[in-house]
Design an enzyme around this catalytic site. Sequence first.
Site, short mmCIF file in Angstrom:
data_model
loop_
_atom_site.label_atom_id
_atom_site.label_comp_id
_atom_site.label_asym_id
_atom_site.label_seq_id
_atom_site.Cartn_x
_atom_site.Cartn_y
_atom_site.Cartn_z
N TYR A 44 -28.93 -17.98 -26.84
CA TYR A 44 -28.25 -18.24 -25.75
C TYR A 44 -27.06 -18.01 -24.81
O TYR A 44 -26.75 -17.90 -23.88
CB TYR A 44 -28.56 -20.26 -25.55
CG TYR A 44 -27.84 -20.88 -24.64
CD1 TYR A 44 -28.44 -21.02 -23.27
CD2 TYR A 44 -26.47 -21.21 -25.04
CE1 TYR A 44 -27.70 -21.73 -21.95
CE2 TYR A 44 -25.92 -21.65 -23.86
CZ TYR A 44 -26.58 -21.99 -22.62
OH TYR A 44 -25.44 -22.57 -21.89
N CYS A 46 -33.03 -34.82 -4.86
CA CYS A 46 -33.19 -33.50 -5.42
C CYS A 46 -33.40 -33.27 -4.23
O CYS A 46 -34.45 -33.16 -3.53
CB CYS A 46 -34.31 -34.37 -6.17
SG CYS A 46 -34.10 -32.12 -6.89
N ASP A 66 -31.71 -23.64 -21.46
CA ASP A 66 -31.50 -24.86 -22.24
C ASP A 66 -31.54 -26.50 -21.92
O ASP A 66 -32.89 -25.84 -21.79
CB ASP A 66 -29.62 -24.64 -22.10
CG ASP A 66 -29.06 -25.65 -20.95
OD1 ASP A 66 -30.51 -25.80 -20.05
OD2 ASP A 66 -28.18 -26.44 -20.77
N CYS A 82 -31.75 -34.03 -12.17
CA CYS A 82 -33.26 -33.79 -13.10
C CYS A 82 -32.57 -34.61 -14.04
O CYS A 82 -33.10 -33.80 -15.60
CB CYS A 82 -34.11 -32.80 -12.95
SG CYS A 82 -35.54 -32.78 -13.08
N GLU A 128 -18.30 -21.66 -23.18
CA GLU A 128 -20.07 -22.03 -24.05
C GLU A 128 -19.57 -22.36 -25.38
O GLU A 128 -20.97 -22.97 -25.86
CB GLU A 128 -20.32 -20.41 -24.27
CG GLU A 128 -21.09 -20.28 -22.75
CD GLU A 128 -21.95 -20.92 -21.58
OE1 GLU A 128 -22.49 -21.64 -22.78
OE2 GLU A 128 -22.31 -21.74 -20.47
N CYS A 176 -41.91 -30.01 -5.60
CA CYS A 176 -41.57 -30.27 -7.35
C CYS A 176 -43.00 -30.50 -7.92
O CYS A 176 -43.05 -32.01 -6.79
CB CYS A 176 -40.85 -31.20 -7.50
SG CYS A 176 -40.66 -31.86 -8.99
#
Length: 286
Positions: free
Chosen positions: A115, A198, A133, A188, A32, A204
């Site tokens: 985060y 997708c 994010d 996406c 991370e 969606c």
Amino acid sequence: MPALVLDWYRTSARDLPWRRPDTTPWGVMVSEFMLQQTPVARVEPVWAEWMARWPAPSALAAATRADVLRAWGKLGYPRRALRLHEAAAVIAAEHDDVVPSDVTALEALPGVGSYTARAISAFGYGRRCPVVDTNVRRVVARAVHGRGDAGPARTTADLADVDALLPADDASAAVVSIGLMELGAVVCTARAPRCAGCPVRSECAWVAAGRPEYAGPRKPVQAFAGTDRQVRGRLLDVLRGAPGPVERAALDAAWSDAAQRDRCLHSLLVDGLAEQHDDGRFALPA
């Protein structure tokens, strides 16, 4: 939608080393730190070398700052490396060499923001914890709200949006959290979303609305060429590549604009990324 994301991730996710079952929470934490504003392809080899060399926080804490900066290489934003070094020392001394699982305890570590703390809790410990994010915000903006992009960050609202999508149990919620992130990273995407393939296309809202163009405010694209970031990187390259302290002339040769070069060298000294010896030479910090 969460069930669709869950099934898709389990069968289609990229095989990244920090996602493998044998990866420790420390390995997740290192990933991370490294992945912040840095592409996966650049992180993978550095992460593998780092974990082989420093498999636990105490191992990294025992290293010199110079070794840490050399190992960080050209990942960029090298202050991340020093913050991770500092966090490792705290984990080793105050948490029995085990990365905390609690978000509040994680946020108390050097260099760990909201985060990163949530990502470590969710991805390192499999906890139900919304992780947001840029990729996740874009997926939610399109699939849930029918907008082409997410616009400016709204921390509380963004966390609430993701929290509403997570299953109740920890294990499934953790997979959905990383699945939303993966979906935004590989399907996406911002410029060329692959809607035809997708997994959440049928649900969606953006697709249902005809994929309307986003007309709201956008985050400005950060330039790199000619910036202080580039100059600092050039100077650090000189220090990393030298077997010992270097003369000022070696740094002067790295960038022609003397005023910008001097400003950037000063900032490296202030940030603890470089040090000047008594004889006037420069080096990575001891």
